[in-house]
Scaffold this motif. Structure first.
Motif, PDB file in Angstrom:
ATOM      1  N   ARG A  41     -41.850 -74.390 -41.765  1.00 23.68           N
ATOM      2  CA  ARG A  41     -42.105 -74.027 -40.770  1.00 23.68           C
ATOM      3  C   ARG A  41     -43.261 -74.762 -39.891  1.00 23.68           C
ATOM      4  O   ARG A  41     -43.340 -74.988 -38.823  1.00 23.68           O
ATOM      5  CB  ARG A  41     -42.832 -72.612 -40.732  1.00 23.68           C
ATOM      6  CG  ARG A  41     -41.627 -71.468 -41.147  1.00 23.68           C
ATOM      7  CD  ARG A  41     -42.196 -70.139 -41.238  1.00 23.68           C
ATOM      8  NE  ARG A  41     -40.940 -69.385 -41.378  1.00 23.68           N
ATOM      9  CZ  ARG A  41     -40.260 -68.499 -40.580  1.00 23.68           C
ATOM     10  NH1 ARG A  41     -40.465 -68.888 -39.181  1.00 23.68           N
ATOM     11  NH2 ARG A  41     -39.193 -67.834 -40.600  1.00 23.68           N
ATOM     12  N   SER A 100     -41.547 -77.646 -38.577  1.00 22.18           N
ATOM     13  CA  SER A 100     -40.834 -76.968 -37.521  1.00 22.18           C
ATOM     14  C   SER A 100     -41.519 -76.862 -36.062  1.00 22.18           C
ATOM     15  O   SER A 100     -41.155 -77.068 -35.044  1.00 22.18           O
ATOM     16  CB  SER A 100     -40.154 -75.581 -37.813  1.00 22.18           C
ATOM     17  OG  SER A 100     -39.769 -74.712 -36.745  1.00 22.18           O
ATOM     18  N   SER A 101     -42.782 -76.259 -36.412  1.00 21.65           N
ATOM     19  CA  SER A 101     -43.672 -76.064 -35.127  1.00 21.65           C
ATOM     20  C   SER A 101     -44.122 -77.571 -34.646  1.00 21.65           C
ATOM     21  O   SER A 101     -44.075 -77.618 -33.294  1.00 21.65           O
ATOM     22  CB  SER A 101     -44.865 -75.171 -35.591  1.00 21.65           C
ATOM     23  OG  SER A 101     -44.653 -73.846 -35.798  1.00 21.65           O
ATOM     24  N   ILE A 138     -43.473 -78.475 -30.671  1.00 22.55           N
ATOM     25  CA  ILE A 138     -44.593 -78.899 -29.786  1.00 22.55           C
ATOM     26  C   ILE A 138     -44.157 -80.342 -29.150  1.00 22.55           C
ATOM     27  O   ILE A 138     -44.311 -80.486 -27.975  1.00 22.55           O
ATOM     28  CB  ILE A 138     -45.912 -79.036 -30.483  1.00 22.55           C
ATOM     29  CG1 ILE A 138     -46.298 -77.308 -30.932  1.00 22.55           C
ATOM     30  CG2 ILE A 138     -47.035 -79.505 -29.382  1.00 22.55           C
ATOM     31  CD1 ILE A 138     -47.394 -77.356 -31.961  1.00 22.55           C
ATOM     32  N   GLU A 155     -37.359 -74.902 -27.370  1.00 21.24           N
ATOM     33  CA  GLU A 155     -38.028 -74.775 -28.724  1.00 21.24           C
ATOM     34  C   GLU A 155     -39.443 -74.730 -28.496  1.00 21.24           C
ATOM     35  O   GLU A 155     -40.170 -74.307 -29.318  1.00 21.24           O
ATOM     36  CB  GLU A 155     -37.794 -76.400 -29.503  1.00 21.24           C
ATOM     37  CG  GLU A 155     -36.421 -76.778 -29.994  1.00 21.24           C
ATOM     38  CD  GLU A 155     -36.029 -75.683 -31.118  1.00 21.24           C
ATOM     39  OE1 GLU A 155     -37.038 -75.761 -32.170  1.00 21.24           O
ATOM     40  OE2 GLU A 155     -35.132 -75.305 -31.238  1.00 21.24           O
ATOM     41  N   THR A 179     -40.539 -71.726 -30.544  1.00 26.48           N
ATOM     42  CA  THR A 179     -40.681 -71.813 -31.837  1.00 26.48           C
ATOM     43  C   THR A 179     -42.293 -71.792 -32.760  1.00 26.48           C
ATOM     44  O   THR A 179     -42.243 -70.954 -33.785  1.00 26.48           O
ATOM     45  CB  THR A 179     -40.141 -73.105 -32.525  1.00 26.48           C
ATOM     46  OG1 THR A 179     -38.743 -73.143 -31.916  1.00 26.48           O
ATOM     47  CG2 THR A 179     -39.979 -73.099 -33.920  1.00 26.48           C
ATOM     48  N   PRO A 180     -43.153 -72.373 -32.139  1.00 29.72           N
ATOM     49  CA  PRO A 180     -44.449 -71.997 -32.765  1.00 29.72           C
ATOM     50  C   PRO A 180     -44.901 -70.709 -32.698  1.00 29.72           C
ATOM     51  O   PRO A 180     -45.622 -70.193 -33.865  1.00 29.72           O
ATOM     52  CB  PRO A 180     -45.499 -72.901 -31.909  1.00 29.72           C
ATOM     53  CG  PRO A 180     -44.824 -73.834 -31.484  1.00 29.72           C
ATOM     54  CD  PRO A 180     -43.279 -73.176 -31.077  1.00 29.72           C
ATOM     55  N   ASN A 199     -43.073 -68.915 -35.649  1.00 27.78           N
ATOM     56  CA  ASN A 199     -43.753 -69.363 -37.025  1.00 27.78           C
ATOM     57  C   ASN A 199     -45.247 -68.714 -37.245  1.00 27.78           C
ATOM     58  O   ASN A 199     -45.363 -68.481 -38.288  1.00 27.78           O
ATOM     59  CB  ASN A 199     -43.781 -70.870 -36.940  1.00 27.78           C
ATOM     60  CG  ASN A 199     -42.295 -71.626 -37.118  1.00 27.78           C
ATOM     61  OD1 ASN A 199     -41.501 -70.853 -37.607  1.00 27.78           O
ATOM     62  ND2 ASN A 199     -42.386 -72.717 -36.785  1.00 27.78           N
ATOM     63  N   LEU A 200     -45.931 -68.693 -36.088  1.00 26.23           N
ATOM     64  CA  LEU A 200     -47.204 -68.085 -36.409  1.00 26.23           C
ATOM     65  C   LEU A 200     -47.045 -66.519 -36.793  1.00 26.23           C
ATOM     66  O   LEU A 200     -47.759 -66.010 -37.397  1.00 26.23           O
ATOM     67  CB  LEU A 200     -47.965 -68.016 -35.095  1.00 26.23           C
ATOM     68  CG  LEU A 200     -49.367 -67.642 -34.935  1.00 26.23           C
ATOM     69  CD1 LEU A 200     -50.229 -68.118 -36.093  1.00 26.23           C
ATOM     70  CD2 LEU A 200     -50.157 -67.633 -33.520  1.00 26.23           C
ATOM     71  N   ASN A 260     -49.793 -62.398 -30.170  1.00 24.91           N
ATOM     72  CA  ASN A 260     -48.784 -63.594 -30.268  1.00 24.91           C
ATOM     73  C   ASN A 260     -47.552 -63.053 -30.090  1.00 24.91           C
ATOM     74  O   ASN A 260     -46.554 -63.813 -29.477  1.00 24.91           O
ATOM     75  CB  ASN A 260     -48.895 -63.881 -31.830  1.00 24.91           C
ATOM     76  CG  ASN A 260     -47.727 -64.935 -32.085  1.00 24.91           C
ATOM     77  OD1 ASN A 260     -47.885 -66.153 -31.859  1.00 24.91           O
ATOM     78  ND2 ASN A 260     -46.761 -64.760 -32.905  1.00 24.91           N
TER      79      ASN A 260
END
Length: 257
Positions: free
Chosen positions: A56, A59-60, A64, A158, A161-162, A165-166, A184
């Protein structure tokens, strides 16, 4: 920016895809090293969860990077402005658009390989479908030099996505009752609404208004441009419904605390 003639498209694609794979490996290794030293939550995880933690992270990082470049290409640069070129928007490309599509292809290849290797620990069939169609779209765009504008628009999604994941990281660190988890979740809801729902409404509106241009590309690319974003849009709406339910649940729980 003019690119020397000896940099053929094939070299650009190869180097950028390879760079995307190497990027994933480097971020994975740095995350594994740093987390094992400084994160108590990481050290308390099972082996498969540690792999997902590291997965992840890249992925993040990818999200970004590609969302920033996509924003630049779509909004800040002149590449897709009406008066920039006599070429159809669907035919416009640049060194940066080719490079970011290649890097993203490298990421999706790396992530898909891990998903298949550890299936279903890192994601179920929906992830395979998502990654498979994403890879098909980017490959067709790179090979044909067509539809970069539309593929990059989808790639911008995308940006959410962060936040996904967070949420997973906070869950594994037993921080679901903290306010940051709620904040979040709200950011994820808003980001998803903008980047994965409303943006797709704009995508299909723009495609409809420029349908005469879309019909000029080769058959497989044309049908992919219709089918893949439609499938992704349906998946996004389904996930948005789940995100909304989760946010409502967390807000209701907070009010009763």
């Amino acid at each position: 920016m003019d690119i020397p003639s000896y940099f053929s498209d094939g070299i650009i694609w190869s180097l950028s895809v390879f760079s995307g794979i190497i990027m994933c490996k480097i971020v994975y290794d740095i995350t594994e090293f740093a987390s094992s030293l400084y994160s108590k939550a990481y050290n308390n995880l099972r082996k498969i969860q540690k792999i997902e933690w590291n997965n992840r992270a890249f992925s993040s990082f990818h999200a970004i990077l590609v969302s920033a470049v996509s924003f630049h290409l779509l909004i800040l640069s002149d590449l897709y402005k009406d008066d920039y070129s006599q070429k159809f928007i669907i035919e416009r490309t640049s060194f940066l658009s080719k490079s970011i599509l290649g890097i993203s292809t490298g990421y999706f290849l790396s992530d898909l390989a891990m998903i298949l290797w550890l299936f279903p620990a890192l994601g179920g069939k929906e992830y395979i479908i998502h990654h498979g169609f994403s890879l098909l779209s980017m490959t067709l765009a790179l090979v044909s030099g067509s539809a970069h504008f539309y593929i990059i628009m989808v790639l911008f999604s995308e940006v959410t996505t962060p936040f996904v994941n967070l949420r997973w990281y906070l869950d594994r660190a037993d921080k679901k009752d903290y306010k940051i988890y709620l904040y979040n979740g709200a950011a994820l809801f808003l980001g998803w609404l903008i980047a994965r729902v409303l943006l797709f409404v704009y995508f299909f509106t723009h495609l409809y208004l420029h349908f005469d241009q879309a019909k000029t590309i080769f058959s497989l690319g044309f049908y992919n441009l219709l089918i893949t974003p439609s499938l992704l849009a349906m998946m996004n709406v389904y996930w948005f419904w789940k995100i909304t339910k989760g946010l409502i649940k967390n807000v209701s729980k907070t009010k009763h605390v």
